[in-house]
Design a protein around this motif. Structure first.
Motif, PDB file in Angstrom:
ATOM      1  N   VAL A 329      -2.320   5.841  -9.954  1.00 22.56           N
ATOM      2  CA  VAL A 329      -2.906   4.507 -10.099  1.00 22.56           C
ATOM      3  C   VAL A 329      -3.362   4.024  -8.738  1.00 22.56           C
ATOM      4  O   VAL A 329      -2.610   4.111  -7.754  1.00 22.56           O
ATOM      5  CB  VAL A 329      -1.889   3.503 -10.695  1.00 22.56           C
ATOM      6  CG1 VAL A 329      -2.508   2.114 -10.800  1.00 22.56           C
ATOM      7  CG2 VAL A 329      -1.418   3.973 -12.063  1.00 22.56           C
ATOM      8  N   THR A 330      -4.600   3.534  -8.657  1.00 22.52           N
ATOM      9  CA  THR A 330      -5.121   2.939  -7.423  1.00 22.52           C
ATOM     10  C   THR A 330      -5.177   1.432  -7.598  1.00 22.52           C
ATOM     11  O   THR A 330      -5.794   0.935  -8.549  1.00 22.52           O
ATOM     12  CB  THR A 330      -6.522   3.461  -7.099  1.00 22.52           C
ATOM     13  OG1 THR A 330      -6.478   4.881  -6.972  1.00 22.52           O
ATOM     14  CG2 THR A 330      -7.045   2.864  -5.800  1.00 22.52           C
ATOM     15  N   ALA A 331      -4.533   0.710  -6.716  1.00 23.97           N
ATOM     16  CA  ALA A 331      -4.493  -0.750  -6.804  1.00 23.97           C
ATOM     17  C   ALA A 331      -5.053  -1.355  -5.526  1.00 23.97           C
ATOM     18  O   ALA A 331      -4.573  -1.056  -4.424  1.00 23.97           O
ATOM     19  CB  ALA A 331      -3.055  -1.220  -7.030  1.00 23.97           C
ATOM     20  N   GLU A 332      -6.079  -2.192  -5.674  1.00 28.24           N
ATOM     21  CA  GLU A 332      -6.630  -2.904  -4.525  1.00 28.24           C
ATOM     22  C   GLU A 332      -5.652  -3.979  -4.071  1.00 28.24           C
ATOM     23  O   GLU A 332      -4.967  -4.616  -4.879  1.00 28.24           O
ATOM     24  CB  GLU A 332      -7.972  -3.556  -4.891  1.00 28.24           C
ATOM     25  CG  GLU A 332      -9.063  -2.565  -5.263  1.00 28.24           C
ATOM     26  CD  GLU A 332      -9.523  -1.740  -4.071  1.00 28.24           C
ATOM     27  OE1 GLU A 332      -9.470  -2.266  -2.931  1.00 28.24           O
ATOM     28  OE2 GLU A 332      -9.928  -0.590  -4.279  1.00 28.24           O
ATOM     29  N   ARG A 333      -5.586  -4.204  -2.782  1.00 29.03           N
ATOM     30  CA  ARG A 333      -4.734  -5.259  -2.245  1.00 29.03           C
ATOM     31  C   ARG A 333      -5.482  -6.585  -2.235  1.00 29.03           C
ATOM     32  O   ARG A 333      -6.670  -6.638  -1.939  1.00 29.03           O
ATOM     33  CB  ARG A 333      -4.274  -4.915  -0.828  1.00 29.03           C
ATOM     34  CG  ARG A 333      -3.450  -3.641  -0.746  1.00 29.03           C
ATOM     35  CD  ARG A 333      -3.014  -3.390   0.677  1.00 29.03           C
ATOM     36  NE  ARG A 333      -2.066  -4.407   1.135  1.00 29.03           N
ATOM     37  CZ  ARG A 333      -1.824  -4.662   2.424  1.00 29.03           C
ATOM     38  NH1 ARG A 333      -2.476  -4.015   3.358  1.00 29.03           N
ATOM     39  NH2 ARG A 333      -0.949  -5.581   2.766  1.00 29.03           N
ATOM     40  N   ARG A 334      -4.783  -7.656  -2.570  1.00 25.24           N
ATOM     41  CA  ARG A 334      -5.408  -8.983  -2.572  1.00 25.24           C
ATOM     42  C   ARG A 334      -5.404  -9.605  -1.184  1.00 25.24           C
ATOM     43  O   ARG A 334      -6.197 -10.476  -0.879  1.00 25.24           O
ATOM     44  CB  ARG A 334      -4.674  -9.900  -3.554  1.00 25.24           C
ATOM     45  CG  ARG A 334      -4.786  -9.444  -5.013  1.00 25.24           C
ATOM     46  CD  ARG A 334      -4.080 -10.416  -5.941  1.00 25.24           C
ATOM     47  NE  ARG A 334      -2.639 -10.442  -5.693  1.00 25.24           N
ATOM     48  CZ  ARG A 334      -1.777  -9.583  -6.230  1.00 25.24           C
ATOM     49  NH1 ARG A 334      -2.212  -8.623  -7.036  1.00 25.24           N
ATOM     50  NH2 ARG A 334      -0.481  -9.677  -5.964  1.00 25.24           N
ATOM     51  N   GLY A 335      -4.479  -9.185  -0.339  1.00 23.36           N
ATOM     52  CA  GLY A 335      -4.367  -9.725   1.007  1.00 23.36           C
ATOM     53  C   GLY A 335      -3.492  -8.819   1.844  1.00 23.36           C
ATOM     54  O   GLY A 335      -3.283  -7.653   1.519  1.00 23.36           O
ATOM     55  N   THR A 336      -2.958  -9.364   2.934  1.00 23.66           N
ATOM     56  CA  THR A 336      -2.145  -8.553   3.843  1.00 23.66           C
ATOM     57  C   THR A 336      -0.652  -8.721   3.589  1.00 23.66           C
ATOM     58  O   THR A 336       0.169  -8.149   4.298  1.00 23.66           O
ATOM     59  CB  THR A 336      -2.453  -8.932   5.304  1.00 23.66           C
ATOM     60  OG1 THR A 336      -2.195 -10.337   5.482  1.00 23.66           O
ATOM     61  CG2 THR A 336      -3.899  -8.622   5.644  1.00 23.66           C
ATOM     62  N   SER A 337      -0.300  -9.494   2.573  1.00 27.63           N
ATOM     63  CA  SER A 337       1.119  -9.727   2.286  1.00 27.63           C
ATOM     64  C   SER A 337       1.789  -8.456   1.771  1.00 27.63           C
ATOM     65  O   SER A 337       1.196  -7.699   0.999  1.00 27.63           O
ATOM     66  CB  SER A 337       1.259 -10.840   1.252  1.00 27.63           C
ATOM     67  OG  SER A 337       2.594 -10.924   0.806  1.00 27.63           O
ATOM     68  N   ASP A 338       3.046  -8.243   2.199  1.00 18.49           N
ATOM     69  CA  ASP A 338       3.809  -7.093   1.703  1.00 18.49           C
ATOM     70  C   ASP A 338       4.035  -7.183   0.201  1.00 18.49           C
ATOM     71  O   ASP A 338       4.298  -6.173  -0.459  1.00 18.49           O
ATOM     72  CB  ASP A 338       5.162  -7.006   2.416  1.00 18.49           C
ATOM     73  CG  ASP A 338       5.020  -6.502   3.848  1.00 18.49           C
ATOM     74  OD1 ASP A 338       3.958  -5.910   4.149  1.00 18.49           O
ATOM     75  OD2 ASP A 338       5.945  -6.709   4.645  1.00 18.49           O
ATOM     76  N   SER A 339       3.943  -8.413  -0.362  1.00 18.30           N
ATOM     77  CA  SER A 339       4.178  -8.586  -1.798  1.00 18.30           C
ATOM     78  C   SER A 339       3.104  -7.905  -2.631  1.00 18.30           C
ATOM     79  O   SER A 339       3.277  -7.705  -3.830  1.00 18.30           O
ATOM     80  CB  SER A 339       4.234 -10.074  -2.158  1.00 18.30           C
ATOM     81  OG  SER A 339       2.987 -10.700  -1.883  1.00 18.30           O
ATOM     82  N   ASP A 340       1.970  -7.546  -1.996  1.00 17.49           N
ATOM     83  CA  ASP A 340       0.915  -6.822  -2.711  1.00 17.49           C
ATOM     84  C   ASP A 340       1.308  -5.378  -2.986  1.00 17.49           C
ATOM     85  O   ASP A 340       0.696  -4.715  -3.824  1.00 17.49           O
ATOM     86  CB  ASP A 340      -0.384  -6.815  -1.890  1.00 17.49           C
ATOM     87  CG  ASP A 340      -1.102  -8.149  -1.966  1.00 17.49           C
ATOM     88  OD1 ASP A 340      -0.766  -8.949  -2.855  1.00 17.49           O
ATOM     89  OD2 ASP A 340      -1.997  -8.385  -1.141  1.00 17.49           O
ATOM     90  N   LEU A 341       2.299  -4.892  -2.263  1.00 17.17           N
ATOM     91  CA  LEU A 341       2.679  -3.485  -2.368  1.00 17.17           C
ATOM     92  C   LEU A 341       3.911  -3.314  -3.245  1.00 17.17           C
ATOM     93  O   LEU A 341       4.866  -4.094  -3.152  1.00 17.17           O
ATOM     94  CB  LEU A 341       2.959  -2.911  -0.978  1.00 17.17           C
ATOM     95  CG  LEU A 341       1.770  -2.925  -0.004  1.00 17.17           C
ATOM     96  CD1 LEU A 341       2.233  -2.524   1.389  1.00 17.17           C
ATOM     97  CD2 LEU A 341       0.670  -1.993  -0.491  1.00 17.17           C
ATOM     98  N   VAL A 342       3.864  -2.291  -4.104  1.00 16.38           N
ATOM     99  CA  VAL A 342       5.004  -1.968  -4.953  1.00 16.38           C
ATOM    100  C   VAL A 342       5.787  -0.841  -4.284  1.00 16.38           C
ATOM    101  O   VAL A 342       5.204   0.119  -3.771  1.00 16.38           O
ATOM    102  CB  VAL A 342       4.532  -1.547  -6.363  1.00 16.38           C
ATOM    103  CG1 VAL A 342       5.731  -1.205  -7.249  1.00 16.38           C
ATOM    104  CG2 VAL A 342       3.700  -2.653  -7.000  1.00 16.38           C
ATOM    105  N   GLU A 343       7.085  -0.955  -4.311  1.00 19.27           N
ATOM    106  CA  GLU A 343       7.935   0.018  -3.629  1.00 19.27           C
ATOM    107  C   GLU A 343       8.342   1.150  -4.575  1.00 19.27           C
ATOM    108  O   GLU A 343       8.513   0.932  -5.778  1.00 19.27           O
ATOM    109  CB  GLU A 343       9.194  -0.658  -3.088  1.00 19.27           C
ATOM    110  CG  GLU A 343       8.928  -1.759  -2.067  1.00 19.27           C
ATOM    111  CD  GLU A 343       8.272  -1.227  -0.812  1.00 19.27           C
ATOM    112  OE1 GLU A 343       8.539  -0.062  -0.447  1.00 19.27           O
ATOM    113  OE2 GLU A 343       7.481  -1.975  -0.196  1.00 19.27           O
TER     114      GLU A 343
END
Length: 362
Positions: A329-343
Motif C-alpha cells: 500500500v502506498t500512502a501519501e503524507r498529508r504533512g510532516t507530522s509523525d502521526s501521518d506514519l503508521v508503525e
C-alpha cells in the motif's frame, strides 16, 4: 495497415530467429512520424532485437521492416536514415568533442567542405547545450556531458529516426531524471521520431508518447503511457508496468461479483464481462486507502503492518491480510507530522473502489 505517409517505421509480420531460438515472433508495429516510442520489457523479450533491425544491425528472418514507407530488408546500417545512441555511448576517447561529432559527417560521399562540417558540428553542439565544449577531451566530460556528445554525434547527420539503446542506464538517478527531461525537450524541438529501448518502467512512462510492452518476442500492449498503466490488457502488463497486488478470487458474472480468497465479496461491472471461475484481481498500491482501527467501520479489508519504507512525501507499507497474504500500500503524507506514519505492528483498515481493480482469468 496505416499509410506510409503517416508512419516512419513499420514492422510487417516480422520474425527474427537465431538458430533454434526465436527472438521476435510475428510482430506488426506502426510508429507514427514524430513519435517518441518506448520499447519496454524484461531482458530477453526482443526489444533490443527490434531496435537493431530498425538500425540495420540485424535483418529479419521473415517479414519486412520499413522506414518512411521503403523496405529496409537487406539495406546496410550506413545507408539507412537512422542513427543510434548506444548504452555505453561508444565515443572515441582519443578524439576531442568536435572530432567525435564530426566523424559521421567526414564519412559522407561526396565529401562535405570543412566549413560545412564545422557549421553543422557547431549547430549540433548548441542543440545539446555543449557549445563551448568543442575542444574538450572525452575523459574530461561528465557522464551527462558524454551522453549529450553521443546525442550530438547521432543528430548531426539529420536522421529521420533516432534510436536510443538504454542511453541513461549508466547515469545516477538525479542526472537520469534531468536527461529524461532534456531528451523530451529535444525530441519536441526536432520533431523527429525517437525509439527508446528500456527495461525501466518509470523511464518509459515518463518520456514516451507510445509504450510498446513486449514479452517473449511478442507485443503484449501498444498504447499511451496512461492507457498502459490504467488499463493493462493482461496480467503480465499489469504486473510488469508499475507495482501491483495480485489477489486470488472467483468471478460470478451473473450478479457481477468477485469473491476474494478471504471470502470478501466485491461488486463490479467488470465481473459481468468475464467467464465464471477462478481469477486474479490486480490492484495498484496507491488505489488502496489506509486508515487506523478507529476509522475501520465497514472496511473492506483489515491487516497488520509488517514493514514500512519511508519515501519522504509518501510511505510504502507491507500489510499482512488474513486469507490474502501481503499487500503493498502506498500512502501519501498529508504533512510532516509523525502521526501521518503508521508503525509496523499496527492494525489498519483498507478500502478501495472495486472499479479501480483489474480482473484477469487465473
Amino acid at each position: 495497415m496505416t499509410s506510409a505517409d503517416t508512419n516512419d517505421i513499420e514492422f510487417r509480420s516480422v520474425t527474427k530467429r537465431y538458430g533454434a531460438v526465436t527472438a521476435v515472433s510475428d510482430i506488426n508495429l506502426s510508429v507514427p512520424k514524430g513519435a517518441f516510442v518506448a520499447l519496454l520489457g524484461p531482458s530477453g523479450c526482443g526489444k533490443t532485437t527490434c531496435l537493431r533491425m530498425i538500425g540495420g544491425f540485424e535483418q529479419p528472418t521473415e517479414g519486412s521492416v520499413l522506414i518512411g514507407g521503403a523496405s529496409m530488408n537487406g539495406v546496410p546500417a550506413y545507408r539507412r536514415p537512422v542513427n543510434m545512441v548506444f548504452q555505453q555511448y561508444a565515443l572515441f576517447p582519443h578524439f576531442d568533442v568536435e572530432a567525435n561529432v564530426a566523424y559521421g559527417l567526414k564519412q559522407l560521399r561526396p565529401r562535405l567542405a570543412a566549413s560545412e562540417i564545422s557549421r553543422r558540428v557547431g549547430e549540433a553542439l548548441e542543440m545539446v547545450r555543449l557549445g563551448g565544449f568543442a575542444k574538450r577531451r572525452i575523459h574530461e566530460m561528465s557522464g551527462g556531458q558524454q551522453q549529450r556528445v553521443a546525442l550530438a554525434r547521432a543528430l548531426v547527420n539529420k536522421p529521420s529516426v533516432l534510436l536510443l539503446d538504454e542511453p541513461l542506464a549508466a547515469l545516477d538517478k538525479k542526472l537520469r531524471t534531468a536527461m529524461q527531461i532534456e531528451l523530451q525537450t529535444l525530441q519536441r524541438d526536432l520533431g523527429i521520431t525517437f525509439v527508446l529501448v528500456t527495461h525501466d518502467q518509470e523511464e518509459a512512462l515518463s518520456m514516451s508518447d507510445v509504450v510498446c510492452v513486449m514479452n517473449a518476442g511478442r507485443i503484449r500492449q501498444l498504447a499511451s503511457p496512461k492507457e498502459i498503466y490504467d488499463n493493462p490488457t493482461d496480467l503480465f502488463v499489469a504486473d510488469f508496468v508499475g507495482k501491483t497486488n495480485r489477489l486470488s478470487a472467483t468471478v460470478d458474472p451473473a450478479d457481477g461479483s468477485v469473491t476474494l480468497a478471504n471470502g470478501k465479496r466485491l461488486e463490479t461491472a467488470k465481473a459481468r464481462t468475464l467467464k465464471a471461475g477462478e481469477a486474479t484481481v490486480a490492484l495498484r498500491p496507491e488505489a488502496i486507502r489506509l486508515t487506523r482501527p478507529s476509522d475501520k467501520n465497514g472496511a473492506q479489508l483489515e491487516g497488520t503492518v509488517t514493514h514500512r519504507i519511508f519515501l519522504g512525501s509518501a510511505a510504502e507499507y507491507s500489510i499482512s491480510v488474513p486469507g490474502l497474504g501481503d499487500l503493498l500500500v502506498t500512502a501519501e503524507r498529508r504533512g510532516t507530522s509523525d502521526s501521518d506514519l503508521v508503525e509496523p505492528g499496527e492494525t489498519v483498515a483498507m478500502n478501495f473502489n472495486p472499479g479501480e481493480a483489474h480482473i484477469f482469468p487465473a
